[in-house]
Write an enzyme that holds these catalytic residues in place. Structure first.
Site, PDB file in Angstrom:
ATOM      1  N   HIS A  86     -31.118  56.964   0.653  1.00  0.00           N
ATOM      2  CA  HIS A  86     -32.204  57.966   0.283  1.00  0.00           C
ATOM      3  C   HIS A  86     -33.303  57.037  -0.189  1.00  0.00           C
ATOM      4  CE1 HIS A  86     -33.828  62.049  -0.415  1.00  0.00           C
ATOM      5  NE2 HIS A  86     -34.245  61.439  -1.752  1.00  0.00           N
ATOM      6  N   SER A 125     -39.061  62.020  -0.995  1.00  0.00           N
ATOM      7  CA  SER A 125     -38.117  62.969  -1.669  1.00  0.00           C
ATOM      8  C   SER A 125     -38.863  64.160  -1.716  1.00  0.00           C
ATOM      9  CB  SER A 125     -37.273  62.476  -2.597  1.00  0.00           C
ATOM     10  OG  SER A 125     -36.183  62.873  -2.771  1.00  0.00           O
ATOM     11  N   ASP A 179     -28.191  58.692   4.480  1.00  0.00           N
ATOM     12  CA  ASP A 179     -28.954  59.333   3.105  1.00  0.00           C
ATOM     13  C   ASP A 179     -28.070  60.390   2.809  1.00  0.00           C
ATOM     14  OD1 ASP A 179     -30.486  61.031   1.594  1.00  0.00           O
ATOM     15  OD2 ASP A 179     -32.264  60.725   2.696  1.00  0.00           O
TER      16      ASP A 179
HETATM   17  C1  MLT Z   1     -35.517  68.292  -3.373  1.00  0.00           C
HETATM   18  O1  MLT Z   1     -35.128  68.990  -4.293  1.00  0.00           O
HETATM   19  O2  MLT Z   1     -36.826  68.078  -2.952  1.00  0.00           O
HETATM   20  C2  MLT Z   1     -34.583  67.433  -2.632  1.00  0.00           C
HETATM   21  O3  MLT Z   1     -33.251  67.741  -2.829  1.00  0.00           O
HETATM   22  C3  MLT Z   1     -34.796  65.839  -2.907  1.00  0.00           C
HETATM   23  C4  MLT Z   1     -34.614  65.388  -4.244  1.00  0.00           C
HETATM   24  O4  MLT Z   1     -35.687  65.817  -4.886  1.00  0.00           O
HETATM   25  O5  MLT Z   1     -33.606  65.248  -4.682  1.00  0.00           O
END
Ligand code: MLT
Length: 206
Positions: free
Chosen positions: A189, A108, A158
């Site tokens: 996700h 992520s 996701d």
């Molecule tokens: C981010 O902010 O890098 C992406 O939206 C993934 C997350 O951390 O939720």
């Protein structure tokens, strides 16, 4: 010789117990920390050295690797700054611990900073496993990633990562010369057993 105490990021380091594995750079998601991905790292590459920094940015008390304006909308000046800081940390940690270039395993937000490092500081990484990644930069710089191995694992359901966004990231990395394998799994996700099995096999074949 740099001392471990002078390294810029709070982190965990687990030395290798077997020769022949690339070290893994473990990069957690939003709200994680340096302990989060150690079990995943041990599972993905038993015996490999693990380097696991904590993201230096706080969002409502939750560690991250760069600032965002809202979910999926990034502060790209901060992305650039933090990717460079993290690449400097990796360079210094390699010297302090005597490590080869690590393969990033990012989830992520951690996958997004790993993608930014590939685009901005390609020398920092030997390759990357990007779990639920997005494009970190709207206008990526020209970069030479010839032969750099990258595995991207996306989730078909996701809710955070649009399919065309991650396909765009795969295309950008490929056109820079990286050897990209992009698989879309029937998940959201969160990570599944299939992510673990695919990443394990991909790392073992490096
Ligand atoms: C981010 O902010 O890098 C992406 O939206 C993934 C997350 O951390 O939720």
């Amino acid at each position: 010789m740099l001392s471990v105490q002078s390294l810029s990021h709070a982190h965990r380091f687990v030395p290798a117990t077997e020769a022949g594995h690339a070290p893994l750079l473990l990069l957690h998601g939003t709200g994680g920390d340096e302990d989060d991905l150690l079990p995943l790292g041990r599972t993905l590459a038993p015996g490999a050295a693990l380097l696991s920094p904590r993201g230096a940015v706080l969002e409502g008390g939750m560690p991250r690797f760069f600032r965002r304006l809202r979910e999926g909308v990034f502060d790209e000046d901060d992305v650039r700054r933090r990717a460079n800081d993290l690449a400097d940390f990796v360079r210094d940690a390699r010297e302090a611990y005597g490590l080869a270039a690590p393969v990033a395993v990012g989830f992520s937000n951690g996958a997004n900073i790993a993608a930014a490092m590939l685009l901005l500081r390609p020398e920092a990484l030997g390759g990357a496993v990007l779990l639920r990644a997005m494009s970190p930069l709207r206008e990526p710089p020209a970069v030479d990633l010839t032969g750099k191995p990258v595995l991207i694992l996306s989730g078909a359901m996701d809710p955070i990562v649009p399919a065309d966004d991650v396909s765009g990231l795969a295309a950008t990395l490929r056109s820079a010369g990286a050897t990209v394998e992009h698989r879309t799994l029937p998940s959201g996700h969160g990570l599944s057993q299939s992510d673990v099995a695919l990443a394990q096999a991909w790392l073992a074949a490096l």
